[in-house]
Design an enzyme around this catalytic site. Structure first.
Site, PDB file in Angstrom:
ATOM      1  N   GLY A  45       2.374  -1.983   4.017  1.00 50.24           N
ATOM      2  CA  GLY A  45       3.109  -3.173   4.418  1.00 50.24           C
ATOM      3  C   GLY A  45       2.268  -4.401   4.664  1.00 50.24           C
ATOM      4  O   GLY A  45       2.708  -5.320   5.355  1.00 50.24           O
TER       5      GLY A  45
ATOM      6  N   THR B  21       0.835  -1.184   0.000  1.00 47.05           N
ATOM      7  CA  THR B  21       0.000   0.000   0.000  1.00 47.05           C
ATOM      8  C   THR B  21       0.880   1.248   0.000  1.00 47.05           C
ATOM      9  O   THR B  21       2.082   1.180  -0.209  1.00 47.05           O
ATOM     10  CB  THR B  21      -0.892   0.031   1.260  1.00 47.05           C
ATOM     11  OG1 THR B  21      -0.055  -0.143   2.396  1.00 47.05           O
ATOM     12  CG2 THR B  21      -1.911  -1.059   1.278  1.00 47.05           C
TER      13      THR B  21
ATOM     14  N   GLU C  23      -3.390  -3.344  -3.186  1.00 52.97           N
ATOM     15  CA  GLU C  23      -3.067  -4.639  -2.591  1.00 52.97           C
ATOM     16  C   GLU C  23      -1.669  -5.094  -2.971  1.00 52.97           C
ATOM     17  O   GLU C  23      -0.710  -4.577  -2.441  1.00 52.97           O
ATOM     18  CB  GLU C  23      -4.118  -5.699  -2.932  1.00 52.97           C
ATOM     19  CG  GLU C  23      -4.412  -6.661  -1.793  1.00 52.97           C
ATOM     20  CD  GLU C  23      -3.368  -7.730  -1.556  1.00 52.97           C
ATOM     21  OE1 GLU C  23      -3.330  -8.719  -2.298  1.00 52.97           O
ATOM     22  OE2 GLU C  23      -2.604  -7.589  -0.586  1.00 52.97           O
TER      23      GLU C  23
END
Length: 579
Positions: free
Chosen positions: A485, A398, A418
């Site tokens: 992350g 992200t 994503e």
């Protein structure tokens, strides 16, 4: 949802009410080295984002008299160009907003939604087994109905100051005139394989020989400029009900090997949801974030609540702190796996999960000398009798935007498509589509027991995004924090908060400090950092330790008596700037 901070301060680690896949050890986005950063210091306002061109767009809007939301919108539109692997108009986002004048906190959910045609067996193969991750990702099957355009429009209606059209100008200049390919974009394109199979993406990102455009190459995106102008003139309706939406449907349903079932009704029916913020005390501070379908704020507050029983300031950075942090993470992730999902489909016991007494009881399970190993979910109060199977789930990359404007209004927004480069589908409108449906559990049940985060039509997949706003003991804005992350976001944000609040690091040092933690599996330490030597001490306490890439992109702003200090994660290319 809009809450008064006085209500949040009066609650002890409580929700503010409103009217099994394998755990991934692969970094959400590959590491491409670090870019040395210096602490940002300003007196009037500040914006921190993952690319300097995007950050500069935010500053331009702030200088023009724009609000924090105006700046965040401009940043997001530019990130679609300069950091396309991470976020954009083909994805979704969560926004936490602080209104200084009204002293109210609001949270908006622009998470992607499963199309009506999606079934619990969406990612199950003909052999009755879950599909491989990349087999599920690439193509239209994984694409959720995007939420970012409607989120931006809704936020602007509520808190924008400048005209909507003005916010598009920085991105339009870059799309029309071009921008230089950065080292990170070039590096990630060089590692990417599936994107080459999409003809539109291949023509845009690569040369005739299939090699990524070199660093410094001027990249223009005239088709995205057309998309921007359509949105500029027609608002989100041009996206969800106009030609842009038709192009999305065509791209999803006509994928040659892995088509999806999204329809025009799916797009037309998408709505942004105002959610209940989750606010809790941590020492002298109040930490506020996004509630379900995000697990971020709940898990962060559980970790901090358990660490509050320890003297983290005295302990300081080192293997002892890492042990405690990892054990708290194990317990938080065990609860997350069992209880978290879309609140429209699952009764999530938010109040119980962050109950101060419950969190304290979980903290008592932490042994200072020995690792728990694999933690079990607890039994929080206020839960219903619904029985679900646990799901670890795989989540990926992200981007994050932190902004504070001249009036003290603040935005913490985490935004995503994503996986790196999403579903590897690029629309004719010049942007990539998400693969957000792979955030659902692939298997709909475990041993006959349904999973809370199973695929269902109209459902939003569980997230770990944790956009966070922190207030001091007097209810004043203190910090704006968040990170990309995947499921590692929870540990990235919690680590940064401990570093700022307990270890008194400035925000640049805090975001750059080594990442570590546990997602109820191995203890993970960012390899090649000053934390790597702590491995032996952890193993002596029974930890299984893995040294992995932990490519965060944390953006943090801290309020000081003189103004603002900002940190932009050196693992990405951004800066924290303002006036």
């Amino acid at each position: 949802m809009r809450v008064l901070l006085s209500a949040a301060l009066g609650a002890s680690l409580s929700i503010i009410a409103s009217p099994s896949q394998a755990q991934s050890t692969v970094a959400p986005e590959a590491a491409t080295g670090r870019t040395a950063k210096t602490l940002g210091v300003t007196s009037r306002d500040m914006v921190a984002a993952a690319n300097p061109l995007a950050t500069e767009a935010g500053r331009e809007i702030l200088r023009a008299g724009g609000s924090a939301v105006d700046a965040a919108i401009a940043v997001q539109l530019v990130l679609n160009l300069v950091e396309p692997q991470s976020s954009g108009l083909g994805g979704g986002a969560f926004m936490v907003h602080w209104d200084q004048t009204r002293r109210s906190l609001s949270t908006l959910d622009g998470r992607e939604v499963a199309p009506a045609a999606a079934t619990p067996n969406l990612f199950m193969g003909a052999d009755g087994k879950p599909m491989g991750f990349m087999a599920a990702v690439v193509g239209g099957r994984s694409v959720g109905v995007p939420g970012t355009p409607k989120l931006l429009e809704e936020a602007h209606k509520r808190w924008g100051r400048l005209p909507w059209a003005r916010l598009f100008e920085p991105a339009l200049r870059l799309a029309d005139e071009g921008f230089t390919v950065s080292p990170r974009l070039n590096g990630l394109l060089g590692m990417e394989k599936a994107l080459l199979n999409d003809p539109i993406a291949r023509a845009y990102f690569y040369d005739a020989d299939g090699k990524p455009w070199p660093v410094g190459h001027v990249l223009k995106n005239p088709t995205f400029a057309q998309t921007l102008r359509a949105l500029q003139q027609g608002g989100a309706k041009a996206y969800y009900e106009g030609g842009i939406g038709k192009e999305i449907i065509a791209a999803v349903t006509s994928h040659p090997t892995n088509p999806g079932g999204m329809t025009s009704d799916d797009l037309k029916n998408y709505s942004v949801e105002e959610r209940s913020a989750v606010c809790g005390k941590y020492r002298a501070y109040t930490i506020c974030g996004m509630g379900p379908p995000s697990s971020g704020a709940i898990a962060v507050q559980q970790i901090l609540g358990m660490l509050e029983t320890k003297d983290m300031a005295r302990i300081g950075p080192g293997p002892e702190a890492l042990h405690l942090f990892s054990e708290a993470g194990r317990l938080a992730f065990a609860d997350r796996a069992l209880y978290l999902g879309d609140p429209a489909f699952v009764s999530v016991p938010v109040r119980g999960l962050v109950d101060r007494g419950y969190v304290a009881s979980r903290a008592k399970l932490i042994d200072a000398e020995k690792s728990i190993g694999r933690a079990k979910a607890g039994e929080p109060p206020f839960r219903r009798a619904d029985i679900f199977a646990p799901s670890d789930g795989i989540e990926h990359g992200t981007s994050h935007i932190s902004v504070v404007d001249k009036d003290g209004d603040a935005v913490s927004m985490t935004t995503t498509i994503e996986d790196g480069f999403g579903s590897r589908i690029m629309t004719k409108g010049g942007f990539l589509l998400n693969n957000e449906l792979t955030d659902f559990n692939f298997a709909p049940d475990e041993n006959g027991v349904p999973v809370a985060n199973r695929v269902e039509p109209g459902k939003r997949p569980r997230s770990s995004m944790a956009p966070t706003i922190v207030f001091d003991n007097f209810g004043r804005l203190y910090a704006v924090v968040g990170s990309p992350g995947g499921s590692l976001i929870i540990n990235f944000v919690a680590k940064t908060l401990v570093a700022i609040l307990d270890w008194k690091m400035d925000p640049q040092r805090a975001v750059d400090f080594p990442n570590f933690g546990s997602r109820n599996g191995p203890t993970e330490i960012e390899k090649g950092t000053e934390a790597e030597p702590w491995k032996a001490a952890l193993e002596a306490k029974g930890h299984e330790v893995r040294l992995i890439e932990m490519t965060s992109g944390t953006q943090a702003i801290v309020v000081t008596p003189e103004g603002y200090q900002g940190g932009a994660d050196s693992r990405r290319e951004g800066v924290a700037i303002g006036d």
